[in-house]
Design a protein around this motif. Sequence first.
Motif, PDB file in Angstrom:
ATOM      1  N   ILE A  26      13.312  15.181   8.794  1.00  0.00           N
ATOM      2  CA  ILE A  26      12.899  16.379   8.059  1.00  0.00           C
ATOM      3  C   ILE A  26      11.510  16.166   7.473  1.00  0.00           C
ATOM      4  CG2 ILE A  26      13.957  15.654   5.875  1.00  0.00           C
ATOM      5  CD1 ILE A  26      14.681  18.628   5.413  1.00  0.00           C
ATOM      6  N   GLY A  27      10.702  17.216   7.500  1.00  0.00           N
ATOM      7  CA  GLY A  27       9.347  17.130   6.978  1.00  0.00           C
ATOM      8  C   GLY A  27       9.245  17.602   5.542  1.00  0.00           C
ATOM      9  N   TYR A  28       8.116  17.286   4.926  1.00  0.00           N
ATOM     10  CA  TYR A  28       7.905  17.644   3.519  1.00  0.00           C
ATOM     11  C   TYR A  28       7.937  19.159   3.335  1.00  0.00           C
ATOM     12  CZ  TYR A  28       5.585  18.197  -0.979  1.00  0.00           C
ATOM     13  OH  TYR A  28       5.280  18.566  -2.264  1.00  0.00           O
ATOM     14  N   ARG A  29       7.308  19.898   4.231  1.00  0.00           N
ATOM     15  CA  ARG A  29       7.250  21.348   4.074  1.00  0.00           C
ATOM     16  C   ARG A  29       8.645  21.976   4.135  1.00  0.00           C
ATOM     17  NH1 ARG A  29       3.131  24.886   4.428  1.00  0.00           N
ATOM     18  NH2 ARG A  29       1.732  23.233   5.151  1.00  0.00           N
ATOM     19  N   ALA A  30       9.498  21.455   5.017  1.00  0.00           N
ATOM     20  CA  ALA A  30      10.848  22.002   5.149  1.00  0.00           C
ATOM     21  C   ALA A  30      11.676  21.782   3.890  1.00  0.00           C
ATOM     22  CB  ALA A  30      11.548  21.373   6.350  1.00  0.00           C
ATOM     23  N   ALA A  31      11.347  20.733   3.134  1.00  0.00           N
ATOM     24  CA  ALA A  31      12.119  20.394   1.937  1.00  0.00           C
ATOM     25  C   ALA A  31      11.501  20.951   0.659  1.00  0.00           C
ATOM     26  CB  ALA A  31      12.252  18.878   1.829  1.00  0.00           C
ATOM     27  N   ALA A  32      10.498  21.793   0.775  1.00  0.00           N
ATOM     28  CA  ALA A  32       9.776  22.270  -0.413  1.00  0.00           C
ATOM     29  C   ALA A  32      10.684  23.036  -1.369  1.00  0.00           C
ATOM     30  CB  ALA A  32       8.601  23.155   0.012  1.00  0.00           C
ATOM     31  N   ALA A  33      11.664  23.778  -0.832  1.00  0.00           N
ATOM     32  CA  ALA A  33      12.548  24.564  -1.704  1.00  0.00           C
ATOM     33  C   ALA A  33      13.352  23.666  -2.633  1.00  0.00           C
ATOM     34  CB  ALA A  33      13.492  25.429  -0.864  1.00  0.00           C
ATOM     35  N   LEU A  34      13.704  22.472  -2.174  1.00  0.00           N
ATOM     36  CA  LEU A  34      14.449  21.548  -3.028  1.00  0.00           C
ATOM     37  C   LEU A  34      13.593  21.092  -4.203  1.00  0.00           C
ATOM     38  CD1 LEU A  34      16.793  19.734  -3.794  1.00  0.00           C
ATOM     39  CD2 LEU A  34      15.992  18.074  -2.090  1.00  0.00           C
ATOM     40  N   GLU A  35      12.337  20.779  -3.939  1.00  0.00           N
ATOM     41  CA  GLU A  35      11.454  20.386  -5.042  1.00  0.00           C
ATOM     42  C   GLU A  35      11.269  21.531  -6.032  1.00  0.00           C
ATOM     43  OE1 GLU A  35       6.948  18.653  -5.890  1.00  0.00           O
ATOM     44  OE2 GLU A  35       7.791  18.608  -3.867  1.00  0.00           O
ATOM     45  N   ASP A  36      11.188  22.754  -5.520  1.00  0.00           N
ATOM     46  CA  ASP A  36      11.080  23.906  -6.414  1.00  0.00           C
ATOM     47  C   ASP A  36      12.298  24.015  -7.315  1.00  0.00           C
ATOM     48  OD1 ASP A  36       8.642  24.588  -5.325  1.00  0.00           O
ATOM     49  OD2 ASP A  36       9.459  26.098  -3.955  1.00  0.00           O
ATOM     50  N   LEU A  37      13.484  23.808  -6.748  1.00  0.00           N
ATOM     51  CA  LEU A  37      14.710  23.861  -7.544  1.00  0.00           C
ATOM     52  C   LEU A  37      14.697  22.799  -8.637  1.00  0.00           C
ATOM     53  CD1 LEU A  37      18.342  24.370  -6.626  1.00  0.00           C
ATOM     54  CD2 LEU A  37      17.729  22.096  -7.423  1.00  0.00           C
ATOM     55  N   ILE A  38      14.315  21.591  -8.267  1.00  0.00           N
ATOM     56  CA  ILE A  38      14.303  20.485  -9.233  1.00  0.00           C
ATOM     57  C   ILE A  38      13.359  20.794 -10.393  1.00  0.00           C
ATOM     58  CG2 ILE A  38      13.654  18.061  -9.527  1.00  0.00           C
ATOM     59  CD1 ILE A  38      14.576  17.639  -6.603  1.00  0.00           C
ATOM     60  N   LEU A  39      12.173  21.267 -10.069  1.00  0.00           N
ATOM     61  CA  LEU A  39      11.203  21.564 -11.118  1.00  0.00           C
ATOM     62  C   LEU A  39      11.649  22.746 -11.970  1.00  0.00           C
ATOM     63  CD1 LEU A  39       7.925  21.078  -9.055  1.00  0.00           C
ATOM     64  CD2 LEU A  39       8.843  19.548 -10.802  1.00  0.00           C
ATOM     65  N   ASP A  40      12.264  23.755 -11.356  1.00  0.00           N
ATOM     66  CA  ASP A  40      12.745  24.898 -12.121  1.00  0.00           C
ATOM     67  C   ASP A  40      13.842  24.499 -13.102  1.00  0.00           C
ATOM     68  OD1 ASP A  40      11.001  26.697 -11.006  1.00  0.00           O
ATOM     69  OD2 ASP A  40      12.447  27.602  -9.635  1.00  0.00           O
ATOM     70  N   LEU A  41      14.611  23.469 -12.764  1.00  0.00           N
ATOM     71  CA  LEU A  41      15.675  23.010 -13.657  1.00  0.00           C
ATOM     72  C   LEU A  41      15.172  22.004 -14.684  1.00  0.00           C
ATOM     73  CD1 LEU A  41      18.616  22.645 -11.108  1.00  0.00           C
ATOM     74  CD2 LEU A  41      18.325  24.411 -12.858  1.00  0.00           C
ATOM     75  N   GLY A  42      13.876  21.736 -14.687  1.00  0.00           N
ATOM     76  CA  GLY A  42      13.292  20.857 -15.704  1.00  0.00           C
ATOM     77  C   GLY A  42      13.390  19.387 -15.400  1.00  0.00           C
ATOM     78  N   ALA A  43      13.841  19.031 -14.193  1.00  0.00           N
ATOM     79  CA  ALA A  43      13.977  17.624 -13.829  1.00  0.00           C
ATOM     80  C   ALA A  43      12.691  17.107 -13.185  1.00  0.00           C
ATOM     81  CB  ALA A  43      15.159  17.440 -12.868  1.00  0.00           C
ATOM     82  N   THR A  44      12.665  15.804 -12.937  1.00  0.00           N
ATOM     83  CA  THR A  44      11.498  15.158 -12.334  1.00  0.00           C
ATOM     84  C   THR A  44      11.865  14.638 -10.952  1.00  0.00           C
ATOM     85  OG1 THR A  44      10.720  14.441 -14.518  1.00  0.00           O
ATOM     86  CG2 THR A  44       9.794  13.319 -12.586  1.00  0.00           C
ATOM     87  N   PRO A  45      11.265  15.181  -9.888  1.00  0.00           N
ATOM     88  CA  PRO A  45      11.602  14.699  -8.543  1.00  0.00           C
ATOM     89  C   PRO A  45      11.084  13.283  -8.302  1.00  0.00           C
ATOM     90  CG  PRO A  45       9.841  16.337  -8.446  1.00  0.00           C
ATOM     91  CD  PRO A  45      10.294  16.285  -9.867  1.00  0.00           C
ATOM     92  N   ILE A  46      11.949  12.446  -7.734  1.00  0.00           N
ATOM     93  CA  ILE A  46      11.617  11.059  -7.413  1.00  0.00           C
ATOM     94  C   ILE A  46      11.900  10.847  -5.933  1.00  0.00           C
ATOM     95  CG2 ILE A  46      12.067   8.634  -7.903  1.00  0.00           C
ATOM     96  CD1 ILE A  46      10.947  10.078 -10.301  1.00  0.00           C
ATOM     97  N   GLU A  47      10.894  10.507  -5.144  1.00  0.00           N
ATOM     98  CA  GLU A  47      11.089  10.299  -3.710  1.00  0.00           C
ATOM     99  C   GLU A  47      11.539   8.869  -3.437  1.00  0.00           C
ATOM    100  OE1 GLU A  47       7.798  11.468  -1.329  1.00  0.00           O
ATOM    101  OE2 GLU A  47       7.502  13.385  -2.349  1.00  0.00           O
ATOM    102  N   MET A  48      12.649   8.739  -2.707  1.00  0.00           N
ATOM    103  CA  MET A  48      13.181   7.447  -2.305  1.00  0.00           C
ATOM    104  C   MET A  48      13.817   7.606  -0.931  1.00  0.00           C
ATOM    105  SD  MET A  48      15.128   6.255  -5.849  1.00  0.00           S
ATOM    106  CE  MET A  48      15.108   4.493  -5.488  1.00  0.00           C
ATOM    107  N   THR A  49      13.947   6.511  -0.207  1.00  0.00           N
ATOM    108  CA  THR A  49      14.749   6.549   1.008  1.00  0.00           C
ATOM    109  C   THR A  49      16.222   6.489   0.600  1.00  0.00           C
ATOM    110  OG1 THR A  49      14.871   4.146   1.284  1.00  0.00           O
ATOM    111  CG2 THR A  49      12.944   5.279   2.231  1.00  0.00           C
ATOM    112  N   PRO A  50      17.126   6.926   1.483  1.00  0.00           N
ATOM    113  CA  PRO A  50      18.552   6.798   1.153  1.00  0.00           C
ATOM    114  C   PRO A  50      18.946   5.362   0.817  1.00  0.00           C
ATOM    115  CG  PRO A  50      18.271   8.265   3.025  1.00  0.00           C
ATOM    116  CD  PRO A  50      16.921   7.667   2.744  1.00  0.00           C
ATOM    117  N   GLU A  51      18.379   4.403   1.538  1.00  0.00           N
ATOM    118  CA  GLU A  51      18.709   2.996   1.286  1.00  0.00           C
ATOM    119  C   GLU A  51      18.214   2.551  -0.083  1.00  0.00           C
ATOM    120  OE1 GLU A  51      18.803   3.883   5.534  1.00  0.00           O
ATOM    121  OE2 GLU A  51      17.241   4.163   4.016  1.00  0.00           O
ATOM    122  N   GLU A  52      16.994   2.942  -0.449  1.00  0.00           N
ATOM    123  CA  GLU A  52      16.467   2.595  -1.768  1.00  0.00           C
ATOM    124  C   GLU A  52      17.315   3.214  -2.868  1.00  0.00           C
ATOM    125  OE1 GLU A  52      11.667   2.227  -0.736  1.00  0.00           O
ATOM    126  OE2 GLU A  52      12.547   4.162  -1.292  1.00  0.00           O
TER     127      GLU A  52
END
Length: 364
Positions: A151-177
């Motif tokens: 999945i690309g960054y642009r396809a996942a943009a709606a998720l980041e919008d949701l996180i920011l709208d809920l007042g949280a801080t998005p943290i990028e990690m791999t599933p393993e990390e």
Amino acid sequence: MTDVPQRRLQGTVRVVGSGLLGASIGLGLRQQGVDVILEDVSPAARNLAIDYGAGRVGGADDHPTLIVVCVPPDVTADIVERELAAYPEALVTDVASVKVAPLRELEKRGVDVSRYIGSHPMAGRERGGPLSARADLFVGRPWVVAGHDGIGYRAAAALEDLILDLGATPIEMTPEEHDAGVAVVSHAPQVVASLMAARLRDAPDTSLGLAGQGVRDVTRIAASDPTLWVQILGANAGGVAEVLRALREDLDGVISALDEPEHPGALRVLAETIGAGNAGVSRLPGKHGQSKTYRQVIVMVDDTPGQLGRLLTEMGEIGVNLEDLRLEHSPGAQFGLAEVSVVPEHEERLIDDLVRRGWTIAGA
């Protein structure tokens, strides 16, 4: 008329699962004016969350742009696969506390994961269900976005919008990390807290009467739901076992030192164990994610209505910001102890001003 806060997320959000996280997501998004559909295997749970304002019942004409799956880990992959098939234009995420297992299961089934990305808000409460939901549950909290090659960054943009709208801080990690991280900061601590709390089952009542804040801090999360935690620990078994094996080695060293405290080097083992704990705690991020050491001021507070509120109000009048607060109340005592954390440069002034206002500082 109350202004609706400016939001990033557009379109309809479908939330599958109306427990604590699902209902809290719905409440937070509804405050932003987002159209939220709620779905749950239990119509009663869904309708209760709807009654509290977390969303609405879905219809055949709904076309969500984002789907948030909030179900237990053992059925996460099943529900994600179902939602991907039912809504071919939507981005699908889940909030399960493990990220490798659902992704690997979907890939094994041959599911197209180009519209799926796992996530995990690091927020919660000791109690679950829609009755415990809060619109501000995620404010200021980390929310992991576990990206993958499909999945690309642009396809996942709606998720980041949701996180920011809920007042949280998005943290990028791999599933393993992510799974390695939660093993050491969440999953292994749950096991340790439960094991320590289990020691209290057969303790004499007289011993339990001595309980202070220390044992309460260590065992606070031990009241968690066993059914949910069986799933979490099973899905992240390898990472948790690795942390616990290292802990077992350290514990064996402490036990050996305690068995022969007069043996050369035994006291050093104990001192270095406590010191290593100091070093570990100092690395934990504090308020706003800052790694900052605070000073604790312990104030005696009469066990009468309004006294704690008065303390906090007077701290504001003094001009000292409260960084953290813990309360302790001994059985039979007519007062409690409020441990307030402040930045070191404000400690002396706070103590002096509180004493002048009639407060008693423990140890001062």
